[in-house]
Design an enzyme around this catalytic site. Structure first.
Site, PDB file in Angstrom:
ATOM      1  N   SER A   8       0.804  -1.232   0.000  1.00  0.00           N
ATOM      2  CA  SER A   8       0.000   0.000   0.000  1.00  0.00           C
ATOM      3  C   SER A   8       0.833   1.276   0.000  1.00  0.00           C
ATOM      4  O   SER A   8       0.413   2.290   0.544  1.00  0.00           O
ATOM      5  CB  SER A   8      -0.909   0.007   1.236  1.00  0.00           C
ATOM      6  OG  SER A   8      -0.131   0.129   2.414  1.00  0.00           O
ATOM      7  N   CYS A  42      11.157   8.893   0.749  1.00  0.00           N
ATOM      8  CA  CYS A  42      12.254   9.798   0.396  1.00  0.00           C
ATOM      9  C   CYS A  42      12.356  10.985   1.348  1.00  0.00           C
ATOM     10  O   CYS A  42      13.370  11.681   1.372  1.00  0.00           O
ATOM     11  CB  CYS A  42      12.076  10.297  -1.039  1.00  0.00           C
ATOM     12  SG  CYS A  42      12.162   8.980  -2.274  1.00  0.00           S
ATOM     13  N   THR A 112       4.556  -5.472  -3.448  1.00  0.00           N
ATOM     14  CA  THR A 112       5.179  -5.751  -2.159  1.00  0.00           C
ATOM     15  C   THR A 112       6.455  -4.957  -1.899  1.00  0.00           C
ATOM     16  O   THR A 112       7.067  -5.084  -0.837  1.00  0.00           O
ATOM     17  CB  THR A 112       5.475  -7.265  -2.030  1.00  0.00           C
ATOM     18  OG1 THR A 112       6.109  -7.724  -3.239  1.00  0.00           O
ATOM     19  CG2 THR A 112       4.189  -8.047  -1.845  1.00  0.00           C
ATOM     20  N   GLY A 113       6.888  -4.165  -2.876  1.00  0.00           N
ATOM     21  CA  GLY A 113       7.984  -3.228  -2.658  1.00  0.00           C
ATOM     22  C   GLY A 113       9.339  -3.870  -2.469  1.00  0.00           C
ATOM     23  O   GLY A 113       9.630  -4.947  -2.989  1.00  0.00           O
ATOM     24  N   GLU A 180      31.864   3.207   2.849  1.00  0.00           N
ATOM     25  CA  GLU A 180      31.327   2.662   1.591  1.00  0.00           C
ATOM     26  C   GLU A 180      32.342   1.680   1.020  1.00  0.00           C
ATOM     27  O   GLU A 180      33.513   2.011   0.870  1.00  0.00           O
ATOM     28  CB  GLU A 180      31.049   3.805   0.610  1.00  0.00           C
ATOM     29  CG  GLU A 180      30.743   3.392  -0.819  1.00  0.00           C
ATOM     30  CD  GLU A 180      29.527   2.504  -0.942  1.00  0.00           C
ATOM     31  OE1 GLU A 180      29.657   1.389  -1.501  1.00  0.00           O
ATOM     32  OE2 GLU A 180      28.440   2.916  -0.481  1.00  0.00           O
ATOM     33  N   TYR A 425      14.657  32.214 -21.519  1.00  0.00           N
ATOM     34  CA  TYR A 425      15.823  33.001 -21.117  1.00  0.00           C
ATOM     35  C   TYR A 425      15.404  34.326 -20.508  1.00  0.00           C
ATOM     36  O   TYR A 425      14.581  35.067 -21.056  1.00  0.00           O
ATOM     37  CB  TYR A 425      16.746  33.296 -22.304  1.00  0.00           C
ATOM     38  CG  TYR A 425      17.691  34.449 -21.989  1.00  0.00           C
ATOM     39  CD1 TYR A 425      18.712  34.285 -21.057  1.00  0.00           C
ATOM     40  CD2 TYR A 425      17.511  35.708 -22.561  1.00  0.00           C
ATOM     41  CE1 TYR A 425      19.539  35.333 -20.704  1.00  0.00           C
ATOM     42  CE2 TYR A 425      18.343  36.772 -22.219  1.00  0.00           C
ATOM     43  CZ  TYR A 425      19.357  36.577 -21.290  1.00  0.00           C
ATOM     44  OH  TYR A 425      20.169  37.624 -20.938  1.00  0.00           O
TER      45      TYR A 425
END
Length: 552
Positions: A8, A42, A112-113, A180, A425
């Site tokens: 959802s 996000c 289901t992501g 990383e 512009y």
């Protein structure tokens, strides 16, 4: 028709909303094991940082909203445990009561992501280790920061979320170390663009440990130190996991749904799987590249919404088709915007394209209006003259330019077409010759070999091979003495015509300035004087020095 949707967030709710708009009589039910629906994942870093004050801002719609607005039943905290594709039923567990029941469907949508990857590191289940994926993760992380006032955070992973979290925590007064395993931030970027982001992060006090792998989180249920494979130890107060996500394909696999080569569910343009009446959309599903036509997986909310709308339309008799994606992304860190679309240089070479590469540094608007430089890296196919990909790093106007390039690539525009775009512009917004237009001009000239480019990497390879070349720095002497290209001689542009009399017109010649404009002028002078093999260094000395500092 009875439509059951599993999931959802972006895709699942988009499927349901579009299906209802097309069909008032359909019975639509969404099941989700989480607490929240249709939330903005996000936005989580900005909630943790306090820039977004309330969790309600990230969850503007709830089950009651969908029931009232669309007559859709959204059942949160309900986990679909099994699917019987032959009987067309799903078994559902109510996670609050423990009860289970069976529901039937005519059409099933898997939305289901994706789930955060939790690396198998000793100590990863400690109470101060936080993945960042859903609203519960966001609340737990913010609550920890609010209540303990930590001095230091370690972030494992340098992708979108990791860098945004670094910014937000630093703005809250928390020192941050990013670890990383790849030797650069933002692995999807080319190294020569990622290094600009690295430089900016370091200027803003972020410690980077690149090319390092975490092997242990040390502490008795509460991490106190992070240990890397190379033996380095970092004292820390908490850890953020941002190592990536993987599609939730377990339910799909259990009923024989085929996965694509990316590991996500394979679907066609109508979002159909290989199982009749079973669709998939969003982060669990595979898309395809507009450039190459090959499968790609980019778990983004924008893509999930488009996939969901397409599935909802098709299921209710519509004719929408998913047209693929470019993998466009953009983020901001300490005021610096970073955007990418299409293929990177590395990807283009891996796909076998014969490419032209440009580094174009130009202000987003005139200097007298406060314009700030942005660097555009463009990759184009020499044979078709079409753009393959763009990366942009800058402080202003990046979003505007990347969207123009996205449109151009999607509509198969050639590099020559960019100059002819009638872009808006006025001095507060752009330069008369917009960076988009300039990008097209320079790429076109280079492909035609009228004004050829050479990247810092290509130039260094030829220097290291001992090739006999003329490398000319066209800047002022003071600039040359401060930093220059290996083996270069300083001939300011105003002196070039006279100095050229003593140069070999048939020897490969590279000219450069700081960013490329004066280098191009010098290139034209030499070409008009009869030099046969003249290159302008892409991005100029600034680009070359970044290459030398950070490698490629």
């Amino acid at each position: 028709m009875k439509l059951v949707i599993i999931g959802s967030v972006a895709a699942g709710t988009s499927v349901a909303a579009k299906a209802r708009r097309n069909n008032e009589d359909a019975q639509i039910t969404i099941y989700d094991r989480d607490y929240d629906i249709s939330y903005s994942g996000c936005g989580i870093p900005y909630y943790v940082g306090g820039e977004v004050e309330s969790r309600d801002d990230l969850t503007p719609r709830d089950a009651a909203f969908f029931k009232k607005r669309y007559n859709i039943d959204v059942m949160t905290r309900h986990n679909v445990t099994t699917v019987d594709k032959d009987a067309k039923t799903v078994t559902v567990e109510n996670l609050e009561t423990g009860d289970t029941f069976t529901d039937s469907y005519d059409v099933l949508v898997l939305a289901t992501g994706a789930t955060s990857i939790i690396p198998p590191i000793p100590g990863v289940k400690s109470d101060n280790v936080f993945p960042i994926r859903n609203i519960q993760h966001a609340e737990a992380t913010r609550s920890f920061v609010d209540s303990t006032s930590p001095k230091h955070a370690t972030i494992i992973g340098a992708g979108f979320i990791g860098l945004e979290m670094a910014e937000q925590l630093k703005l809250r007064g928390v020192d941050v170390t990013i670890i990383e395993r790849v030797p650069q931030v933002m692995p999807p970027l080319d190294k020569d663009m990622a290094c600009r982001v690295e430089e900016h992060l370091e200027k803003n006090g972020i410690e980077l440990m690149l090319g390092e792998t975490v092997t242990e989180l040390v502490g008795d249920g509460h991490v106190e130190r992070v240990v890397t494979e190379s033996g380095k130890t970092i004292e820390t107060d908490f850890v953020i996991l941002s190592v990536g996500v993987r599609p939730n394909v377990e339910l799909a696999m259990n009923i024989g749904v085929e996965l694509g080569e990316t590991g996500a569910i394979a679907v066609n343009e109508r979002m159909e799987t290989n199982i009749p009446d079973v669709y998939a959309a969003g982060d669990v599903a595979e898309s395809f590249s507009i450039v190459t036509g090959k499968p790609i997986w980019r778990p983004l909310g924008s893509t999930a919404n488009k996939m969901g709308r397409t599935a909802g339309d098709v299921i209710t008799g519509g004719h929408l088709e998913h047209r693929g994606i470019l993998g466009t992304g953009i983020f901001k860190v300490f005021g610096l915007a970073v955007a990418q679309t299409g293929l990177s240089e590395k990807e283009a070479r891996e796909h076998g394209y014969d490419i032209e590469v440009l580094h174009n540094t130009k202000p987003d608007k005139p200097a007298y209006m406060g314009g700030k430089d942005m660097t555009i890296k463009a990759v184009a196919d020499r044979s078709t003259r079409q753009l393959l990909g763009i990366q942009i790093v800058g402080f202003e106007g990046v979003d505007k330019r990347i969207d123009v390039f996205v449109t151009a690539i999607t509509l198969k525009a050639k590099v020559d077409d960019l100059f002819h775009l009638d872009l808006a512009y006025a001095p507060p917004f752009s330069t008369t010759k917009d960076p988009v237009m300039y990008t097209g001009m320079v790429l076109s000239n280079s492909i035609d070999k009228a004004a050829r480019l050479i990247t810092p990497a290509e130039l260094q390879t030829r220097i290291d091979a001992g090739e006999d070349m003329q490398i000319i720095d066209t800047r002022k002497a003071a600039q040359f003495e401060k930093a220059c290209v290996d083996c270069a001689v300083n001939v300011p542009l105003g002196n070039l015509r006279e100095a050229a009399k003593d140069m070999d017109k048939n020897k490969p010649t590279v000219v450069y300035c700081n960013g490329g404009v004066t280098g191009n002028a010098a290139q034209n002078v030499l070409r008009n004087l009869g030099f046969t093999d003249v290159y302008n260094l892409s991005g100029g000395n600034k680009n070359y020095q970044l290459f030398k500092k950070y490698g490629n």
